[in-house]
Design a protein around this motif. Structure first.
Motif, short mmCIF file in Angstrom:
data_model
loop_
_atom_site.label_atom_id
_atom_site.label_comp_id
_atom_site.label_asym_id
_atom_site.label_seq_id
_atom_site.Cartn_x
_atom_site.Cartn_y
_atom_site.Cartn_z
N THR A 1 0.78 -1.05 0.01
CA THR A 1 0.19 -0.08 -0.05
C THR A 1 0.78 1.37 -0.03
O THR A 1 1.83 1.29 0.97
N ARG A 2 0.60 2.12 -1.01
CA ARG A 2 1.62 3.16 -1.10
C ARG A 2 0.78 4.59 -0.95
O ARG A 2 -0.44 4.73 -1.07
N ASP A 3 1.49 5.36 -0.49
CA ASP A 3 0.83 6.90 -0.36
C ASP A 3 1.73 7.56 -1.71
O ASP A 3 2.27 6.97 -2.48
N SER A 4 1.54 8.89 -1.66
CA SER A 4 2.12 9.59 -2.92
C SER A 4 3.47 9.48 -2.97
O SER A 4 4.10 9.58 -1.91
N GLY A 5 3.84 9.50 -4.02
CA GLY A 5 5.28 9.04 -4.04
C GLY A 5 6.03 10.55 -5.12
O GLY A 5 5.41 11.41 -5.38
N THR A 6 7.24 10.18 -5.62
CA THR A 6 7.70 11.38 -6.59
C THR A 6 8.35 10.61 -7.86
O THR A 6 8.68 9.35 -7.40
#
Length: 85
Positions: A24-29
């Motif tokens: 599960t990921r949040d916003s990245g770059t």
């Protein structure tokens, strides 16, 4: 508050155990990544994702291990529709 979203899951069946992994990921770059040796591709990277891991005894159904770790590094690259099929 971070808005997390499920990005992918993986399941592997061993003769005795099953392992299930949920990323599960949040916003990245977005970072540059190589395509045929040239840095023209894009890679999405997050350093605050979560990984949930569950280990199950296939015979009894008992959960041997179940935990979630935060602040995991997660790098996404390639054709995700093809990779998650």
């Amino acid at each position: 508050m971070l808005r997390r979203r499920e990005y992918g899951s993986y399941q592997y069946d061993h003769p005795i155990y099953r392992i299930e992994i949920l990323a599960t990921r949040d916003s990245g770059t977005e970072l540059q990544g190589p395509v045929n040796g040239i840095m023209t591709g894009k890679i999405s990277e997050s350093m605050s994702s979560e990984l949930s891991i569950k280990l199950i005894d296939r015979k009894t159904g008992d959960i041997m291990f179940n935990d979630t770790g935060g602040n995991a590094g997660l790098e996404i690259c390639g054709d995700m529709k093809a990779l998650l099929v």
